[in-house]
Each structure stands twice: as structure tokens, then as C-alpha cells.
Design a protein around this motif. Structure first.
Motif, PDB file in Angstrom:
ATOM      1  N   LEU A 138      39.426  66.636 -29.169  1.00 10.71           N
ATOM      2  CA  LEU A 138      39.640  66.879 -30.597  1.00 10.71           C
ATOM      3  C   LEU A 138      38.323  67.237 -31.267  1.00 10.71           C
ATOM      4  CD1 LEU A 138      42.232  64.315 -32.008  1.00 10.71           C
ATOM      5  CD2 LEU A 138      42.447  66.792 -31.801  1.00 10.71           C
ATOM      6  N   SER A 139      37.836  68.419 -30.990  1.00 10.17           N
ATOM      7  CA  SER A 139      36.638  68.910 -31.672  1.00 10.17           C
ATOM      8  C   SER A 139      37.033  69.395 -33.065  1.00 10.17           C
ATOM      9  CB  SER A 139      36.030  70.067 -30.879  1.00 10.17           C
ATOM     10  OG  SER A 139      36.930  71.168 -30.853  1.00 10.17           O
ATOM     11  N   SER A 140      36.051  69.606 -33.898  1.00  9.32           N
ATOM     12  CA  SER A 140      36.343  70.122 -35.241  1.00  9.32           C
ATOM     13  C   SER A 140      37.021  71.484 -35.149  1.00  9.32           C
ATOM     14  CB  SER A 140      35.056  70.223 -36.061  1.00  9.32           C
ATOM     15  OG  SER A 140      34.103  71.054 -35.409  1.00  9.32           O
ATOM     16  N   GLU A 141      36.624  72.293 -34.147  1.00  4.41           N
ATOM     17  CA  GLU A 141      37.238  73.617 -33.976  1.00  4.41           C
ATOM     18  C   GLU A 141      38.700  73.496 -33.565  1.00  4.41           C
ATOM     19  OE1 GLU A 141      36.608  77.775 -31.415  1.00  4.41           O
ATOM     20  OE2 GLU A 141      35.461  75.980 -30.933  1.00  4.41           O
ATOM     21  N   SER A 142      38.990  72.631 -32.577  1.00  3.92           N
ATOM     22  CA  SER A 142      40.371  72.514 -32.117  1.00  3.92           C
ATOM     23  C   SER A 142      41.264  71.943 -33.215  1.00  3.92           C
ATOM     24  CB  SER A 142      40.442  71.647 -30.862  1.00  3.92           C
ATOM     25  OG  SER A 142      40.019  70.329 -31.111  1.00  3.92           O
ATOM     26  N   MET A 143      40.750  71.006 -34.000  1.00  2.27           N
ATOM     27  CA  MET A 143      41.555  70.456 -35.093  1.00  2.27           C
ATOM     28  C   MET A 143      41.848  71.512 -36.148  1.00  2.27           C
ATOM     29  SD  MET A 143      40.271  66.497 -35.637  1.00  2.27           S
ATOM     30  CE  MET A 143      38.522  66.871 -35.835  1.00  2.27           C
ATOM     31  N   GLN A 144      40.854  72.320 -36.474  1.00  4.87           N
ATOM     32  CA  GLN A 144      41.072  73.380 -37.458  1.00  4.87           C
ATOM     33  C   GLN A 144      42.061  74.409 -36.938  1.00  4.87           C
ATOM     34  OE1 GLN A 144      40.405  73.733 -40.586  1.00  4.87           O
ATOM     35  NE2 GLN A 144      41.421  75.747 -40.585  1.00  4.87           N
ATOM     36  N   ASN A 145      41.953  74.757 -35.652  1.00  6.41           N
ATOM     37  CA  ASN A 145      42.874  75.734 -35.070  1.00  6.41           C
ATOM     38  C   ASN A 145      44.320  75.224 -35.114  1.00  6.41           C
ATOM     39  OD1 ASN A 145      40.733  77.404 -34.519  1.00  6.41           O
ATOM     40  ND2 ASN A 145      40.630  76.910 -32.341  1.00  6.41           N
ATOM     41  N   LEU A 146      44.524  73.951 -34.785  1.00  4.09           N
ATOM     42  CA  LEU A 146      45.873  73.380 -34.811  1.00  4.09           C
ATOM     43  C   LEU A 146      46.411  73.295 -36.236  1.00  4.09           C
ATOM     44  CD1 LEU A 146      45.478  70.599 -32.108  1.00  4.09           C
ATOM     45  CD2 LEU A 146      46.931  72.643 -31.939  1.00  4.09           C
ATOM     46  N   ARG A 147      45.554  72.957 -37.172  1.00  5.15           N
ATOM     47  CA  ARG A 147      45.996  72.934 -38.575  1.00  5.15           C
ATOM     48  C   ARG A 147      46.431  74.329 -39.027  1.00  5.15           C
ATOM     49  NH1 ARG A 147      41.046  69.852 -39.453  1.00  5.15           N
ATOM     50  NH2 ARG A 147      41.532  67.597 -39.593  1.00  5.15           N
ATOM     51  N   GLU A 148      45.681  75.338 -38.609  1.00  9.68           N
ATOM     52  CA  GLU A 148      46.020  76.709 -38.985  1.00  9.68           C
ATOM     53  C   GLU A 148      47.374  77.102 -38.411  1.00  9.68           C
ATOM     54  OE1 GLU A 148      44.227  81.259 -38.478  1.00  9.68           O
ATOM     55  OE2 GLU A 148      42.956  79.513 -38.070  1.00  9.68           O
TER      56      GLU A 148
END
Length: 264
Positions: free
Chosen positions: A171-181
Motif C-alpha cells: 500500500l504505497s501512496s501511489e497504489s492507494m491513489q491509483n485504486l482511489r482513482e
């Protein structure tokens, strides 16, 4: 003791005497054999308070998808509630195989063209699936979650189910942002497969994040058997998901039934 009804929304079976799966060459030896749905059903029978009420077979990237489809259709006689996600290369002219409850085009392998899910032909295929009321199962590289998110916005009526939580490793900041998108489009869903059962703390963190991001009405329990584990992984996966979601019927049965039109 109450019983938890489960539809496993993501499993594979194959018979290496009849089928060829090129990708198995790079996989662990434990996967390089034939697998039958009856093995998976037996694993569920070992969980005292669980009842397996349905299964969804996902195409296994076989050399001949038509042959696979014909073999899988025969399982309808031994599994009361059974869905099939068949393989196709998306386009406006694609052949949707008979009895399909959904379609998948593999997008995460080395042979898959980067950005494929934003090509005109792919988007036209999504539109065709939407017109037929069928979902698309999206198995993508983690860095391409934003691409499938954009595809979902461009064809907003299409139902897109993200496989294996987008294949994220942490759960990196990038993966969390991608999933939110990806979750920002209403007709998007996520399968709770690919969870690291050998890292329970990370698994719980991922499950809690997707629960907060998608809500329980857009998440599907899925084992990804046998790729997700050939021994006790199903038992472990069920318990990990129960630790976060309890025995929520939406996650374990109702969402899969509705999305794949299984009528359970």
C-alpha cells in the motif's frame, strides 16, 4: 452455528493432457499439473461453517480459448451455480462465446501492449459488453490502474471488475491513489484476490483500505485458486476476509451473483 454462503468469483481449472498454458513455464512446479474444480470444492468442504453456493471460472490464458470454453461449459452439470468469464480480444466485432457471464482480456503479461485498455478497439469492446449487460474482468499491471480507470470514465456504462486488487504488492501512496482513482467511477468493482496470505498484517491493511475505498457493495470475495495457493490458501483467504468484513453477504455472495447474473 450460522453458515456463511460463498460464491467464489475467481477460480481456474485446466487439464494439461488437453490444454496448453504457455505462461506455466515460468511458474512454480506446484502449478505445473492439471487442476480440477472438485479439488477446490473439497477445500471449501473442510471449512465447517462455510457453504460454497457458486463458482465463477475465469479464463486461464490458454493457448486455445475456444477449447477451454467448451471444457469449462461441461462444469455446469456438476456445480449448481456456475458462471464463466471467457477470453476475448476486445473490439466492436469480438465474438462473445456462448454462456459467458463476462469477458476478460489479459493485460498484465509481457506480451500485452502497454496502454492497450485506452485503444479505440478496446473501448469499443467495452461498449459492446455494456450493451450485452456483461462485465469486463480487468487483470492489469499495477502502474496501469489509472489507464483502466480512464477507460471506465470513457465508457461509463461498462462494468469493470479489477482482479487481484490491481496486483499491488504494497500500500504505497501511489497504489492507494491509483485504486482511489479507479473506484471514483460508480460501475467499477474489485476482487479480494491476490491478498498476501503469508503477510497477515499487510493483508488486513489492504483489505481495510479497499473496504474504505470501494464500500462493501463493490467488493467480491475471490480465491484465485489454484494460482493463489494449491494447499490451505482458500481456508486462509476466507479467514483473512472474515477478519475485516465479518460474514457480510454482499462481499461473499450477493455482489458476485448480481454482477455475473447468477441468480443466487
Amino acid at each position: 452455528m450460522s453458515t456463511l454462503d460463498i460464491i467464489d468469483s475467481h477460480f481456474h481449472q485446466w487439464n494439461l493432457e488437453q490444454q496448453t498454458l504457455p505462461w506455466l513455464e515460468a511458474e512454480p512446479a506446484a502449478l505445473k499439473r492439471s487442476f480440477s474444480v472438485h479439488e477446490l470444492m473439497h477445500q471449501y468442504e473442510q471449512i465447517d461453517d462455510v457453504r460454497l453456493v457458486g463458482l465463477v471460472h475465469i479464463e486461464a490464458d490458454c493457448e486455445d480459448p475456444h477449447e477451454e470454453h467448451q471444457l469449462v461449459r461441461q462444469l455446469k452439470t456438476c456445480v449448481p451455480t456456475f458462471g464463466i468469464v471467457s477470453r476475448a480480444q476486445l473490439s466492436a466485432e469480438m465474438d462473445i462465446l456462448a454462456d459467458s457471464n463476462g469477458v476478460r482480456e489479459v493485460l498484465h503479461t509481457p506480451s500485452a501492449k502497454p496502454g492497450r485498455c485506452l485503444e479505440e478497439s478496446f473501448l469499443a469492446g467495452l461498449e459492446l459488453l455494456s450493451n450485452h449487460g456483461l462485465p469486463f474482468d480487468a487483470v492489469v499491471r499495477p502502474q496501469e490502474i489509472p489507464h483502466i480507470a480512464k477507460a471506465s470514465r470513457l465508457v461509463s456504462d461498462a462494468s469493470i471488475i479489477l482482479n487481484h486488487v490491481g496486483n499491488i504488492a504494497t500500500l504505497s501512496s501511489e497504489s492507494m491513489q491509483n485504486l482511489r482513482e479507479f473506484a471514483d467511477t460508480p460501475n467499477t468493482f474489485c476482487k479480494l484476490s491476490g491478498i498476501p496470505v503469508d503477510e497477515p498484517d499487510l493483508a488486513q491493511e489492504i483489505l481495510q483500505f479497499v473496504k474504505n475505498t470501494f464500500g462493501t457493495d463493490r467488493l467480491l470475495f475471490a480465491s484465485n485458486w489454484p494460482v493463489g495457493g494449491v494447499r490451505e490458501a482458500v481456508t486462509q483467504q476466507v479467514q483473512l476476509v472474515r477478519n475485516v468484513f465479518g460474514d457480510d453477504p454482499a462481499v461473499f455472495k450477493n455482489n458476485a451473483s448480481a454482477i455475473y447474473h447468477l441468480g443466487v
